[in-house]
Design a protein around this motif. Structure first.
Motif, mmCIF file in Angstrom:
data_model
loop_
_atom_site.group_PDB
_atom_site.id
_atom_site.type_symbol
_atom_site.label_atom_id
_atom_site.label_comp_id
_atom_site.label_asym_id
_atom_site.label_seq_id
_atom_site.Cartn_x
_atom_site.Cartn_y
_atom_site.Cartn_z
ATOM 1 N N GLU A 173 -7.158 4.889 -9.170
ATOM 2 C CA GLU A 173 -8.055 5.382 -8.127
ATOM 3 C C GLU A 173 -7.637 4.728 -6.807
ATOM 4 O O GLU A 173 -7.307 3.551 -6.782
ATOM 5 C CB GLU A 173 -9.498 4.995 -8.442
ATOM 6 N N VAL A 174 -7.667 5.520 -5.755
ATOM 7 C CA VAL A 174 -7.231 4.994 -4.464
ATOM 8 C C VAL A 174 -8.234 5.344 -3.370
ATOM 9 O O VAL A 174 -9.079 6.221 -3.552
ATOM 10 C CB VAL A 174 -5.847 5.556 -4.052
ATOM 11 N N LEU A 199 -5.206 0.784 -3.074
ATOM 12 C CA LEU A 199 -5.761 0.925 -4.417
ATOM 13 C C LEU A 199 -7.229 0.527 -4.377
ATOM 14 O O LEU A 199 -7.623 -0.341 -3.615
ATOM 15 C CB LEU A 199 -4.985 0.048 -5.403
ATOM 16 N N LYS A 200 -8.006 1.171 -5.219
ATOM 17 C CA LYS A 200 -9.435 0.871 -5.264
ATOM 18 C C LYS A 200 -9.664 0.001 -6.494
ATOM 19 O O LYS A 200 -9.359 0.431 -7.616
ATOM 20 C CB LYS A 200 -10.192 2.182 -5.395
ATOM 21 N N ARG A 201 -10.119 -1.190 -6.289
ATOM 22 C CA ARG A 201 -10.299 -2.076 -7.440
ATOM 23 C C ARG A 201 -11.307 -3.153 -7.120
ATOM 24 O O ARG A 201 -11.193 -3.828 -6.101
ATOM 25 C CB ARG A 201 -8.952 -2.731 -7.806
ATOM 26 N N GLU A 202 -12.297 -3.300 -8.000
ATOM 27 C CA GLU A 202 -13.222 -4.410 -7.842
ATOM 28 C C GLU A 202 -12.723 -5.582 -8.656
ATOM 29 O O GLU A 202 -12.154 -5.402 -9.730
ATOM 30 C CB GLU A 202 -14.626 -3.997 -8.305
ATOM 31 N N GLY A 255 -9.477 9.061 -3.855
ATOM 32 C CA GLY A 255 -8.439 9.935 -4.381
ATOM 33 C C GLY A 255 -7.979 9.425 -5.733
ATOM 34 O O GLY A 255 -8.220 8.272 -6.091
ATOM 35 N N ILE A 256 -7.338 10.299 -6.492
ATOM 36 C CA ILE A 256 -6.808 9.926 -7.812
ATOM 37 C C ILE A 256 -5.309 10.187 -7.784
ATOM 38 O O ILE A 256 -4.874 11.248 -7.329
ATOM 39 C CB ILE A 256 -7.407 10.817 -8.928
ATOM 40 N N ILE A 257 -4.520 9.226 -8.297
ATOM 41 C CA ILE A 257 -3.085 9.484 -8.373
ATOM 42 C C ILE A 257 -2.788 10.219 -9.670
ATOM 43 O O ILE A 257 -3.055 9.712 -10.762
ATOM 44 C CB ILE A 257 -2.263 8.184 -8.300
ATOM 45 N N GLY A 258 -2.294 11.432 -9.525
ATOM 46 C CA GLY A 258 -2.045 12.260 -10.693
ATOM 47 C C GLY A 258 -0.587 12.615 -10.828
ATOM 48 O O GLY A 258 0.248 12.287 -9.995
ATOM 49 N N GLY A 291 0.822 -1.210 0.000
ATOM 50 C CA GLY A 291 0.000 0.000 0.000
ATOM 51 C C GLY A 291 0.852 1.254 0.000
ATOM 52 O O GLY A 291 2.069 1.194 -0.184
ATOM 53 N N LEU A 292 0.194 2.384 0.179
ATOM 54 C CA LEU A 292 0.884 3.676 0.174
ATOM 55 C C LEU A 292 0.672 4.347 1.530
ATOM 56 O O LEU A 292 -0.269 4.027 2.246
ATOM 57 C CB LEU A 292 0.325 4.564 -0.931
#
Lengths: 351, 332, 341
Positions: free
Chosen positions: A99-100, A158-161, A110-113, A70-71
Motif C-alpha cells: 500500500e502506498v 510506502l504506507k506503513r504503521e 494506492g496499491i502496487i499491482g 521513495g517512488l
C-alpha cells in the motif's frame, strides 16, 4: 520527552529525498534543547547546542539523514494506472502488493499491482516482477480522473504503521535513518544533564539516499572539527554472513576503516568500555555509503567516525531495529562528547 | 535562431578542448553583456549585472560534446581510440570522425559478432598508408568529434552535438533578448560536462550563485517502442523534476512551473531515471545552491544525429527570459 | 635505498602511518614546513613566502591491502580487499597481519582434492582465508582484532635489465620522486602533498589541495603497463623502458592541454624519452585536485608498472629516472618564466 514515540511519528511520516520538509517540521518542533536552529539552502536542519568551553570553541557535528527512499510518478496510463520510477535503492521484489501514499494534489491511497498469477505465462511466476511492469492503482477508472489528482514527477511513499515485535524490537519503514535522528535526540537528552566544552551541532541531513548530498553542504556550512555520522548497518539475519552484519540488541556498531579517524575510534571504544555500553566492531573496507564519507573530505578535511544502529531488512517497509540500540547509541555519543576537550580535538590533525 | 544552432553544432569541441566553441559564443554575445571572462577549466562566463537587489542566477549550458581520443597508431596507419563521454558502440561503426586540423576518418570494426563488439575491436581509418603518414596528421592523445552536418527539416532540426549546443543557443538568444534584468545573471558556458559535470563545479564555486539553472537536453519517449519517458518533441520546454545527479529543489520546480503557466509558455515535466546535468554539480557547491534545469527535448541523444524541435527551443528561451526578470524572494 | 625503504613499509588507505613517518624523516632537512591534516595527508612546504607560481607535487602514500572482517571458529581470518585487488592474485601468498605483525598465509584446497571443473574457476574472495597457524578463534582474537590489515610481504629487489620488483610501487614510486624533487634548489613555493586514501576513491587529494591552493599541480604516479604476452599492442597502455608516461585523459581527469603540450616539448628538447599513456581507464588524485575550489591546472606523470595492485609489481629504473629528470627540468623552466603570475 519520549524519543521512542517521536521516532514512531517520524517513521510514519513521509519525506523522500529532496522533499523532507514535513520531517524537518516535526524534528524542529520536537527539538526543545537547541540554542539555535537553522535550515540551509538544501534543507538540512542544523540544531546547535552550545558548549561551556572558552572561545574559540571546537565544533562537533552529529549527522543522521532524515530522507527516505521513495517512488516517483513517470506516466499516467489509460485507465488511471500510474507508472513509477524510484528515488534511492529499492529492491523491485519488495514492492508488489504494497500500500502506498501518492502525494498528488492531496495525499491518496494506492496499491502496487501487477498482472495476477492466473494470467501469467508458464514460468513467469519464477521471475521477479520488473519495476517497469509494476503500477499503482489509485482506484480511478480513467486517465483523466487520475490526472486531476496526480501529475508526472509527483512522489509516492510506502504506507506503513510501526509495529512492536517481541521485547524492544520495532518494525516499520524509514528507520533508515530516522533511527539515527532519534539517537541524536537521545544523545541530547542525556547531554543536557552533563557539562560539555564543545559546541554540538545536531544535523538532520537531506538527500543521503541519492548520494550523501545534504552532508556535503551542511558540513561546508558548519566546518566542524569532528564529525559523527549515525546511520544504520545490516543487522544479523539468517541469510547473511556473520562478518557482514552486527547483532541487534548489542548496541551500536563502531565502524573501522578509511573513513574513521584512528584517534576518534580509540576514544569511542574507550568511552564505551568506561561506561559499560555494549558495542560491535564494524569493519568497513569500502567506506562509501554513509554521510561519514561525505563529511570527511569537506574543505580541509574533518576527523570522522561512523556509529551504526543494527537494522534488519534494509530498504523495505519492515525495517526492524531494537530500540535499546538507539538508546545506547545516544548514550555513547553523549558520554563521548562530555569527555571531549580542546586538547584532544586539536590533536586530531597531528599524525 | 536556426543559424545560431547551425554554427554552434558545426563547431569542434570535445570535452577538455572546447575553445573553438567558447570563442564562437564569445563573438555572438560580447555586445550584449556587461562582462565576459574564462577560468582555469575553460568555462566562458558572461555577466549581465541586473538590478542591485536582485538574486544571483547561474545559468549553465555545456559547450563540450562527446567524441573520441586516439590511443594508438599501428604500423599500417590505422588509429585505435577511446571514447570521450558516453558514446554508444552502436553509433560508431561506419561513422566519421573529425580531428582539429580537419582530418577526417571512418570508424570500422575487426571481424567480430555485433554482440561482442567492444571499443578495442574498432579502429579509425584516416586514409594513411603508413604509421609515419598517420603520425604527420594526428598524434596519440588527439581528441576528435563525430563529423556530421546540420540539417533543417522545418520545425525539426538534426545535428551532432545538439547536446548541448542547443542549450548554448538558448542562452545566446536569451542574452540578446534580456534588456534590463531584475536579477544578476551569470551565463556560464561550461566545459567537461560529458565526462562528469566538471566545469560547472569549479565555476559555481567561484560564482556562489543563489540559484542554479542548467539548460541542457533530455531524452524523449515519442519514438516507436521507445523506453518509457513522458517527454515529447514539440510539446514545450521540459521542467526537470529529477535525474541521477539532482533532485530539483521543490521551490525551484514550482517557480519554473508558475512562470510557464503565467506566461503561457508550453512546458512538460521531466523525470529522467539516469544521466545528469550541470545542475547536479552546482547544487552541491559550498553550502548548497537551490537548483533546477530547463531541458530541451531531444531524440537520439548521444548519436551523431540528434533531433530537436525549434518550438521547444523557443519555449526554453522564453522561460529563461521570464526567470531572469522574476523577483525571487521565496528563495531567501 | 629510498625506493626499497618506501616499498617495504606498509600503509593501507587510512593507515598510512609507517609511510608517513619514513617520508617525514627523509624530507625534513630539505623543507621549511611540514604539517598533517585531519585525514593524515602529509604536506611539506618549501619557500612558503617566496614569489612565483605555487607548484604542488602530489603522490599518494596508501597501497591496496586486505582488511580482516571476520574470525572463523577455527581461527582462520576472513578478509576483504581495501582498494581494488583481483582475488585471483591472492592464493598461496604470504602476508603479515595486524598491529602485532603476525605471519600468515592465504590458503586454498590442494589440487589433489579439487574436482577438475573447480580448477577452471577463479576463487572468490569469500572462499579465501588467512591461516596464522592458531588453534582456535580465541587464540586468533588475542593476536588480531577486526578491522586490522594484512599486507603482502614482498621484498624490494632489482633484477633483469634495470628492472625493479616490489609491492606498492603504485604509488611509492611517486613518493620517491617527490622526495627527490624536494631536494632541488628552487626560487618559488614548492609544496609536496603526500596524500592518503587514493585507492578508495581519491579521498585525500582534494582536502590537501584545499589547504594548498596551488596554481599548478603535478601528480606523480605508478601506472598500469600491459606490455606483456597476450596483450595486443594497442592495449598496452604504457610500456616499460620507454620513459615516463604522460596522461591526456583517464576516468577522473582530462589534464590541462597546454601543460601536457609543454611537457612533451620539454622532453623532446632535453632528449628524455617519454610516452603518452595510451588508455583512458583508471583515475588518479589529479581528478580531485583539478576540481578543488575554482579549479587547478593539472598534469599526471607516471612511471609504468606491470602487475600493479598485486603482491609483486615491476618497473624500470630508467623510467623512474626519466620521470625525475623531466620534472626537474620542468620546475627549472618555471623559474625562468615571467608569464606565470
Amino acid at each position: 520527552m519520549d524519543v521512542k514515540h517521536f521516532l514512531r511519528n517520524l517513521s510514519e511520516s513521509s519525506g523522500v529525498s529532496g522533499y523532507e520538509q514535513n520531517i524537518t517540521e516535526q524534528i524542529s518542533t520536537a527539538c526543545t534543547w537547541a540554542d539555535d536552529m537553522r535550515r540551509d539552502k538544501l534543507g538540512n536542519l542544523i540544531m546547535l547546542k552550545r558548549g561551556e568551553g572558552t572561545k574559540p570553541k571546537k565544533k562537533i557535528m552529529l549527522a543522521a539523514h532524515m530522507d527516505e527512499i521513495g517512488l516517483i510518478i513517470t506516466k499516467v496510463e489509460k485507465g488511471g494506472f500510474l507508472r513509477f520510477g524510484t528515488i534511492g535503492g529499492f529492491d523491485q521484489r519488495v514492492l508488489l502488493g504494497q500500500e502506498v501514499i501518492v502525494h498528488g494534489k492531496t495525499p491518496s491511497l494506492g496499491i502496487i499491482g501487477a498482472k495476477p498469477p492466473h494470467v501469467q505465462a508458464h514460468g513467469e511466476q519464477n521471475k521477479a516482477v520488473k519495476l517497469e511492469d509494476l503500477f499503482i492503482d489509485l482506484g480511478y477508472d480513467t486517465k483523466e480522473d487520475a490526472e486531476k489528482l496526480v501529475r508526472i514527477g509527483d512522489l509516492v511513499t510506502l504506507k506503513r504503521e510501526v509495529i512492536d515485535l517481541q521485547s524492544s524490537l520495532l518494525a516499520g519503514k524509514a528507520f533508515d535513518d530516522r533511527a539515527g535522528v532519534a539517537a541524536i535526540f537521545e544523545c541530547f537528552q542525556i547531554l543536557s544533564t552533563l557539562h560539555h566544552e564543545v559546541d554540538v551541532y545536531g544535523v538532520a541531513t537531506v538527500q543521503e539516499e541519492v548520494g550523501l548530498r545534504g552532508a556535503v553542504t551542511s558540513t561546508y556550512g558548519i566546518v566542524p572539527d569532528l564529525g559523527i555520522a549515525i546511520d544504520v548497518s545490516f543487522g544479523d539475519q539468517p541469510d547473511l554472513r556473520e562478518s557482514e552484519t552486527i547483532k541487534l540488541g548489542n548496541g551500536p556498531g563502531i565502524a573501522i576503516g578509511p573513513h574513521v579517524h584512528p584517534k576518534v575510534y580509540d576514544r569511542m571504544v574507550k568511552t564505551a568500555k568506561e561506561w559499560n555500553i555494549k558495542y560491535s566492531l564494524d569493519p568497513s573496507p569500502s567506506p562509501g555509503g554513509t554521510d561519514a564519507y561525505a563529511i570527511q573530505v569537506v574543505q580541509a578535511g574533518v576527523a570522522t567516525i561512523l556509529l551504526s544502529v543494527p537494522l534488519r531488512y534494509m530498504h523495505t517497509s519492515i525495517e526492524t531495529i531494537d530500540y535499546d540500540d538507539v538508546k545506547s547509541t545516544g548514550k555513547l555519543m553523549a558520554m563521548f562528547i562530555a569527555g571531549l576537550n580542546n586538547e584532544f580535538v586539536e590533536g586530531l590533525t597531528c599524525f | 535562431m536556426k543559424e545560431t544552432i547551425r554554427q554552434l553544432t558545426e563547431a569542434f569541441g570535445p570535452s577538455g578542448y572546447e575553445t573553438e566553441v567558447t570563442s564562437l559564443i564569445k563573438t555572438m554575445i560580447t555586445d550584449f553583456v556587461d562582462e565576459i571572462k574564462t577560468d582555469v577549466l575553460g568555462n566562458l562566463i558572461a555577466i549581465k549585472k541586473g538590478a542591485s537587489n536582485g538574486h544571483k542566477i547561474m545559468f549553465a549550458a555545456h559547450t563540450d560534446e562527446i567524441g573520441v581520443v586516439v590511443t594508438h597508431i599501428d604500423k599500417e596507419g590505422f588509429l585505435r581510440f577511446a571514447t570521450v563521454g558516453g558514446v554508444g558502440i552502436s553509433t560508431l561503426v561506419g561513422n566519421r570522425v573529425r580531428f582539429p586540423n580537419g582530418i577526417i576518418g571512418v570508424i570500422y570494426h575487426e571481424k567480430a559478432d555485433w554482440k561482442d563488439l567492444k571499443i578495442d575491436k574498432l579502429y579509425i581509418d584516416i586514409g594513411a598508408e603508413s604509421k609515419e603518414e598517420a603520425m604527420e596528421q594526428v598524434k596519440i592523445g588527439e581528441f576528435g568529434i563525430f563529423h556530421r552536418e546540420f540539417c533543417d527539416l522545418g520545425n525539426r532540426l538534426i545535428a551532432k552535438s545538439m547536446d548541448d549546443r542547443v542549450g548554448c543557443a538558448v542562452l545566446v538568444e536569451a542574452i540578446k533578448k534580456i534588456k534590463e534584468p531584475r536579477n544578476a545573471l551569470y551565463f556560464v558556458f561550461t566545459t567537461q560536462e560529458e565526462v562528469g559535470l566538471r566545469g560547472a563545479r569549479t565555476a559555481a564555486y567561484d560564482l556562489e550563485p543563489d540559484l542554479g539553472i542548467a539548460v541542457d537536453v533530455t531524452i524523449t519517449g515519442d519514438m516507436p517502442e521507445a523506453r518509457r519517458m513522458e517527454v515529447s518533441l514539440g510539446k514545450g520546454a521540459a521542467i526537470k523534476v529529477k535525474d541521477s545527479s539532482l533532485i530539483v529543489h521543490p521551490k525551484v520546480k514550482q517557480i519554473l512551473m508558475d512562470l510557464a503557466e503565467k506566461n503561457k509558455i508550453p512546458y512538460q515535466m521531466e523525470v529522467l531515471e539516469f544521466g545528469g546535468t550541470d545542475a547536479g554539480a552546482i547544487h552541491l557547491t559550498r553550502s548548497g545552491v537551490p537548483s533546477g534545469a530547463i531541458s530541451i527535448p531531444t531524440r537520439y541523444v548521444h548519436s551523431p544525429s540528434e533531433m530537436i524541435d525549434i518550438r521547444d527551443v523557443e519555449a526554453s528561451v522564453d522561460l529563461v527570459v521570464a526567470l531572469a526578470n522574476k523577483e525571487l524572494n521565496e528563495l531567501n | 635505498m629510498l625506493l626499497a625503504q618506501l616499498t617495504e613499509v606498509n600503509g593501507a588507505p587510512g593507515q598510512e602511518g609507517e609511510v608517513r613517518n619514513l617520508i617525514r624523516e627523509q624530507i625534513e632537512p630539505f623543507v621549511d614546513e611540514i604539517k598533517t591534516d585531519a585525514l593524515g595527508n602529509l604536506i611539506a612546504i618549501k619557500n612558503p613566502r617566496a614569489i612565483g607560481p605555487k607548484v604542488m607535487l602530489a603522490a599518494h602514500m596508501d597501497e591496496v591491502a586486505l582488511m580482516i572482517v571476520g574470525i572463523k571458529n577455527n581461527g582462520m581470518l576472513e578478509f576483504r580487499p581495501i582498494g581494488g585487488i583481483d582475488p585471483r592474485v591472492l592464493v598461496a601468498k604470504t602476508v603479515i597481519v595486524g598491529k602485532k605483525k603476525i605471519n600468515g598465509v592465504i590458503g586454498a584446497k590442494p589440487i589433489h582434492l579439487q574436482r577438475p571443473d573447480e580448477r577452471e574457476k577463479a576463487l572468490s574472495i569469500q572462499e579465501l582465508y588467512i591461516d596464522m597457524g592458531v588453534k582456535d578463534k580465541e587464540e586468533a582474537k588475542r593476536l588480531v582484532s577486526l578491522g586490522e590489515i594484512a599486507y603482502f610481504t614482498t621484498k624490494y629487489e632489482e633484477f633483469g635489465e634495470g628492472k625493479v620488483k616490489a609491492k606498492a610501487l603504485d604509488d611509492r614510486v611517486g613518493c620517491a620522486l617527490a622526495i627527490r624533487l624536494l631536494q632541488e634548489d628552487l626560487s618559488f613555493p614548492l609544496i609536496a602533498a603526500f596524500t592518503v586514501q587514493e585507492e578508495v576513491g581519491l579521498r585525500g587529494a582534494g582536502v590537501a589541495t584545499y589547504q594548498i591552493k596551488p596554481d599548478l599541480a603535478l601528480i606523480l604516479e605508478g601506472t598500469t603497463a600491459s606490455d606483456v604476452p597476450g596483450t595486443d599492442e594497442h592495449k598496452h597502455a604504457t610500456s616499460l623502458g620507454k620513459g615516463p608516461a604522460i596522461t591526456f585523459m583517464d576516468r577522473a581527469v582530462i589534464t590541462h592541454p597546454p601543460l601536457v603540450k609543454e611537457l612533451f616539448a620539454l622532453a623532446n628538447e632535453k632528449n628524455i624519452p617519454v610516452q603518452a599513456r595510451r588508455n583512458t581507464a583508471g583515475g588518479t588524485d589529479a581528478g580531485q585536485i583539478q576540481l578543488t575550489e575554482s579549479g587547478t591546472k593539472v598534469a599526471v606523470i607516471a612511471v609504468p608498472c606491470r602487475y600493479i595492485h598485486s603482491p609483486a609489481s615491476v618497473m624500470s629504473k630508467k623510467d623512474y629516472d626519466g620521470a625525475y629528470e623531466l620534472i626537474k627540468h620542468y620546475l627549472r623552466c618555471l623559474e625562468e618564466r615571467e608569464d606565470f603570475q
